[in-house]
Scaffold this motif. Sequence first.
Motif, PDB file in Angstrom:
ATOM      1  N   GLN A   1      23.823  -4.550  81.408  1.00 53.54           N
ATOM      2  CA  GLN A   1      24.969  -3.902  82.108  1.00 53.54           C
ATOM      3  C   GLN A   1      26.143  -4.422  81.442  1.00 53.54           C
ATOM      4  OE1 GLN A   1      25.078  -0.687  83.242  1.00 53.54           O
ATOM      5  NE2 GLN A   1      22.895  -0.763  82.492  1.00 53.54           N
ATOM      6  N   ALA A   2      26.160  -5.595  80.600  1.00 59.19           N
ATOM      7  CA  ALA A   2      27.499  -6.056  80.334  1.00 59.19           C
ATOM      8  C   ALA A   2      28.684  -5.364  79.756  1.00 59.19           C
ATOM      9  CB  ALA A   2      27.112  -7.391  79.534  1.00 59.19           C
ATOM     10  N   GLU A   3      28.411  -4.857  78.562  1.00 58.88           N
ATOM     11  CA  GLU A   3      29.230  -4.009  77.813  1.00 58.88           C
ATOM     12  C   GLU A   3      29.659  -2.829  78.682  1.00 58.88           C
ATOM     13  OE1 GLU A   3      29.078  -3.718  73.442  1.00 58.88           O
ATOM     14  OE2 GLU A   3      27.035  -4.922  73.407  1.00 58.88           O
ATOM     15  N   GLU A   4      28.788  -2.447  79.425  1.00 61.59           N
ATOM     16  CA  GLU A   4      29.198  -1.081  80.131  1.00 61.59           C
ATOM     17  C   GLU A   4      30.187  -1.457  81.393  1.00 61.59           C
ATOM     18  OE1 GLU A   4      29.879   2.729  81.505  1.00 61.59           O
ATOM     19  OE2 GLU A   4      28.690   2.190  79.587  1.00 61.59           O
ATOM     20  N   ILE A   5      30.029  -2.912  81.974  1.00 60.59           N
ATOM     21  CA  ILE A   5      30.857  -3.296  83.004  1.00 60.59           C
ATOM     22  C   ILE A   5      32.317  -3.535  82.595  1.00 60.59           C
ATOM     23  CG2 ILE A   5      31.281  -5.046  84.654  1.00 60.59           C
ATOM     24  CD1 ILE A   5      28.016  -5.343  85.055  1.00 60.59           C
ATOM     25  N   VAL A   6      32.256  -4.148  81.338  1.00 66.03           N
ATOM     26  CA  VAL A   6      33.577  -4.286  80.631  1.00 66.03           C
ATOM     27  C   VAL A   6      34.334  -2.942  80.193  1.00 66.03           C
ATOM     28  CG1 VAL A   6      34.729  -5.329  78.625  1.00 66.03           C
ATOM     29  CG2 VAL A   6      32.891  -6.455  79.756  1.00 66.03           C
ATOM     30  N   LYS A   7      33.463  -2.012  79.827  1.00 67.01           N
ATOM     31  CA  LYS A   7      33.991  -0.601  79.356  1.00 67.01           C
ATOM     32  C   LYS A   7      34.667  -0.045  80.720  1.00 67.01           C
ATOM     33  CE  LYS A   7      32.851   3.642  77.066  1.00 67.01           C
ATOM     34  NZ  LYS A   7      31.827   4.499  76.774  1.00 67.01           N
ATOM     35  N   ARG A   8      34.047  -0.139  81.687  1.00 62.31           N
ATOM     36  CA  ARG A   8      34.606   0.431  82.923  1.00 62.31           C
ATOM     37  C   ARG A   8      36.034  -0.018  83.318  1.00 62.31           C
ATOM     38  NH1 ARG A   8      28.832   0.614  84.846  1.00 62.31           N
ATOM     39  NH2 ARG A   8      29.390  -1.049  86.311  1.00 62.31           N
ATOM     40  N   ALA A   9      36.005  -1.173  83.369  1.00 63.15           N
ATOM     41  CA  ALA A   9      37.246  -2.134  83.609  1.00 63.15           C
ATOM     42  C   ALA A   9      38.320  -1.652  82.870  1.00 63.15           C
ATOM     43  CB  ALA A   9      37.041  -3.692  83.459  1.00 63.15           C
ATOM     44  N   VAL A  10      38.056  -1.403  81.318  1.00 61.45           N
ATOM     45  CA  VAL A  10      39.079  -0.900  80.503  1.00 61.45           C
ATOM     46  C   VAL A  10      39.596   0.257  80.744  1.00 61.45           C
ATOM     47  CG1 VAL A  10      39.315  -0.862  78.064  1.00 61.45           C
ATOM     48  CG2 VAL A  10      38.119  -2.704  78.786  1.00 61.45           C
ATOM     49  N   GLU A  11      38.530   1.208  80.946  1.00 60.36           N
ATOM     50  CA  GLU A  11      38.798   2.463  81.220  1.00 60.36           C
ATOM     51  C   GLU A  11      39.838   2.886  82.393  1.00 60.36           C
ATOM     52  OE1 GLU A  11      35.059   4.341  82.062  1.00 60.36           O
ATOM     53  OE2 GLU A  11      34.766   4.943  79.726  1.00 60.36           O
ATOM     54  N   GLU A  12      39.987   1.673  83.226  1.00 63.58           N
ATOM     55  CA  GLU A  12      40.946   1.812  84.474  1.00 63.58           C
ATOM     56  C   GLU A  12      42.188   1.352  84.213  1.00 63.58           C
ATOM     57  OE1 GLU A  12      38.849   0.025  87.880  1.00 63.58           O
ATOM     58  OE2 GLU A  12      37.285   1.552  87.837  1.00 63.58           O
ATOM     59  N   ALA A  13      42.324   0.684  83.066  1.00 64.29           N
ATOM     60  CA  ALA A  13      43.552   0.176  82.570  1.00 64.29           C
ATOM     61  C   ALA A  13      44.574   1.044  82.124  1.00 64.29           C
ATOM     62  CB  ALA A  13      43.163  -0.958  81.478  1.00 64.29           C
ATOM     63  N   THR A  14      45.909   0.848  82.239  1.00 60.95           N
ATOM     64  CA  THR A  14      46.927   1.699  81.644  1.00 60.95           C
ATOM     65  C   THR A  14      46.967   1.667  80.307  1.00 60.95           C
ATOM     66  OG1 THR A  14      48.565   0.007  81.907  1.00 60.95           O
ATOM     67  CG2 THR A  14      48.369   1.368  83.739  1.00 60.95           C
ATOM     68  N   PRO A  15      47.430   2.582  79.515  1.00 65.18           N
ATOM     69  CA  PRO A  15      47.978   2.352  78.172  1.00 65.18           C
ATOM     70  C   PRO A  15      48.313   1.067  77.632  1.00 65.18           C
ATOM     71  CG  PRO A  15      48.441   4.672  79.027  1.00 65.18           C
ATOM     72  CD  PRO A  15      48.022   3.985  80.097  1.00 65.18           C
ATOM     73  N   GLY A  16      49.240   0.657  78.536  1.00 62.08           N
ATOM     74  CA  GLY A  16      49.934  -0.792  78.180  1.00 62.08           C
ATOM     75  C   GLY A  16      49.200  -1.636  78.366  1.00 62.08           C
ATOM     76  N   GLU A  17      48.259  -1.559  79.200  1.00 64.37           N
ATOM     77  CA  GLU A  17      47.255  -2.633  79.246  1.00 64.37           C
ATOM     78  C   GLU A  17      46.324  -2.778  78.178  1.00 64.37           C
ATOM     79  OE1 GLU A  17      47.400  -3.613  84.041  1.00 64.37           O
ATOM     80  OE2 GLU A  17      46.286  -2.007  83.277  1.00 64.37           O
ATOM     81  N   LYS A  18      45.894  -1.595  77.752  1.00 62.67           N
ATOM     82  CA  LYS A  18      44.650  -1.312  76.781  1.00 62.67           C
ATOM     83  C   LYS A  18      45.411  -2.025  75.350  1.00 62.67           C
ATOM     84  CE  LYS A  18      42.580   2.549  78.927  1.00 62.67           C
ATOM     85  NZ  LYS A  18      42.430   4.149  78.427  1.00 62.67           N
ATOM     86  N   ALA A  19      46.706  -1.732  75.137  1.00 64.63           N
ATOM     87  CA  ALA A  19      47.425  -2.264  73.869  1.00 64.63           C
ATOM     88  C   ALA A  19      47.613  -3.834  74.064  1.00 64.63           C
ATOM     89  CB  ALA A  19      48.861  -1.598  73.880  1.00 64.63           C
ATOM     90  N   GLY A  20      47.804  -4.359  75.334  1.00 66.06           N
ATOM     91  CA  GLY A  20      47.608  -5.665  75.389  1.00 66.06           C
ATOM     92  C   GLY A  20      46.452  -6.365  75.291  1.00 66.06           C
ATOM     93  N   LEU A  21      45.156  -5.670  75.557  1.00 63.38           N
ATOM     94  CA  LEU A  21      43.974  -6.330  75.467  1.00 63.38           C
ATOM     95  C   LEU A  21      43.630  -6.288  73.887  1.00 63.38           C
ATOM     96  CD1 LEU A  21      41.926  -4.107  78.206  1.00 63.38           C
ATOM     97  CD2 LEU A  21      42.277  -6.606  78.092  1.00 63.38           C
ATOM     98  N   ILE A  22      44.188  -5.612  73.069  1.00 71.04           N
ATOM     99  CA  ILE A  22      43.951  -5.932  71.458  1.00 71.04           C
ATOM    100  C   ILE A  22      44.534  -6.817  71.240  1.00 71.04           C
ATOM    101  CG2 ILE A  22      44.164  -4.547  69.451  1.00 71.04           C
ATOM    102  CD1 ILE A  22      43.999  -1.844  70.787  1.00 71.04           C
ATOM    103  N   ARG A  23      45.959  -6.823  71.617  1.00 72.53           N
ATOM    104  CA  ARG A  23      46.831  -8.064  71.157  1.00 72.53           C
ATOM    105  C   ARG A  23      46.268  -9.470  71.779  1.00 72.53           C
ATOM    106  NH1 ARG A  23      52.472  -9.787  73.740  1.00 72.53           N
ATOM    107  NH2 ARG A  23      53.236 -11.177  71.997  1.00 72.53           N
ATOM    108  N   LEU A  24      45.753  -9.402  72.951  1.00 68.31           N
ATOM    109  CA  LEU A  24      45.039 -10.731  73.518  1.00 68.31           C
ATOM    110  C   LEU A  24      43.948 -11.189  72.692  1.00 68.31           C
ATOM    111  CD1 LEU A  24      45.357 -12.130  76.197  1.00 68.31           C
ATOM    112  CD2 LEU A  24      43.485 -10.836  77.177  1.00 68.31           C
ATOM    113  N   PHE A  25      43.040 -10.178  72.095  1.00 71.42           N
ATOM    114  CA  PHE A  25      41.843 -10.599  71.269  1.00 71.42           C
ATOM    115  C   PHE A  25      42.588 -11.319  69.925  1.00 71.42           C
ATOM    116  CE2 PHE A  25      38.583  -9.170  67.976  1.00 71.42           C
ATOM    117  CZ  PHE A  25      37.747 -10.034  68.353  1.00 71.42           C
ATOM    118  N   PHE A  26      43.397 -10.598  69.460  1.00 72.20           N
ATOM    119  CA  PHE A  26      44.282 -11.179  68.271  1.00 72.20           C
ATOM    120  C   PHE A  26      44.694 -12.743  68.618  1.00 72.20           C
ATOM    121  CE2 PHE A  26      47.757 -12.295  65.463  1.00 72.20           C
ATOM    122  CZ  PHE A  26      47.374 -11.753  64.311  1.00 72.20           C
TER     123      PHE A  26
END
Length: 364
Positions: free
Chosen positions: A68-93
């Motif tokens: 369930q690893a990827e699904e658990i991460v996906k659920r956490a991301v789905e609850e994020a705001t658009p700004g936080e989602k943009a931040g997650l892309i930048r965080l990876f970079f």
Amino acid sequence: MAPKLAVLAVLASLLGAVSCEFSISIYAGYGFPPPNPNQPFKLPPASPPKNPRPDLKVGYYAANKCPQAEEIVKRAVEEATPGEKAGLIRLFFHDCFVQGCDASVLLEGPDTERTAFPNLSLRGFNIIEKAKAALEVECKGIVSCADIVAFAGRDASCSLSDGKINYQVPAGRYDGNVSRANDTFLNLPPPFGDLKLITDMFAAKGLDQTDMLVLSGGHSTGRSGCGSFANSFSNRLQADNSSTAMNRTLADQLNTTCTADSVNVPLDYKTPYALDHQYYKNVQEHNVLFTSDAVLLESPETKVLVDSFARDPFFLSDIIPIGRNPWYDAFAKAMVKMGNWEVKNSTVGEIRQFCGKVNDKKTY
């Protein structure tokens, strides 16, 4: 805290009260001024990944590891705001460009990457920690923070692109235990960089000029502080007749908006909450904030790609698209390629219990 970082921390706390007229160059303040003919910007040493073919695998946590690893991460991301989602892309970079893709950007403490000025505006740490806490309940000590960051970057890209960007993430990374603030300035491409500088800094990470141009499309979502593009060294809002000058209409609007360095504005003024190819139209029209975006028109090789990625698909009867803009698939491939950089293994890494600190060897 080292004296220099102590001073920077004080300056950071004051940014909200500092006007653009007295803007502080975050790079010069840390010893790295913008490049000029007499004082070139210092580049990180170019070297191949420690393992050019890292031992990563799609579906690494499937079956008996943590299905369930990827699904658990996906659920956490789905609850994020658009700004936080943009931040997650930048965080990876920001993670992959410093110490490799090893979650070193998550480590807390004095003199860590998180304390460096380019990382003070990073977002999404709470989403990573939420996913990690759930994963520790589901399968303790199995899923690395580095893989969580990679999964979250993919899931955020998928969400913000309305499903146009979706790809499989090879996993199996271990978390690093080294995080130094100074490394950030040597490795992260600065917003004032010219085409050669930005290209060279990507090349030092095993990414070619096409990868650089494709990943720059991440600037189609998220926000930036005015101090990143309107400062005493590189004021994009001043009247400028150069080929990289900002469109005057946008510059005039931002001159009104940017009352302080700390004021945040959208990177993409047209579709600020969508990860899409609008960015390349903005580059064509000189409606981009950073010099590092504007310079993509300065060579025939990069301009032809900008023009290609800026095109809309043809439509049949205004509702049925014919074809697909190539940028979305190119972005997915570039994210996977970047995710292979300097991957840690069990010899030099660990699986952290908490993403913000290395493990206590006595208890974990």
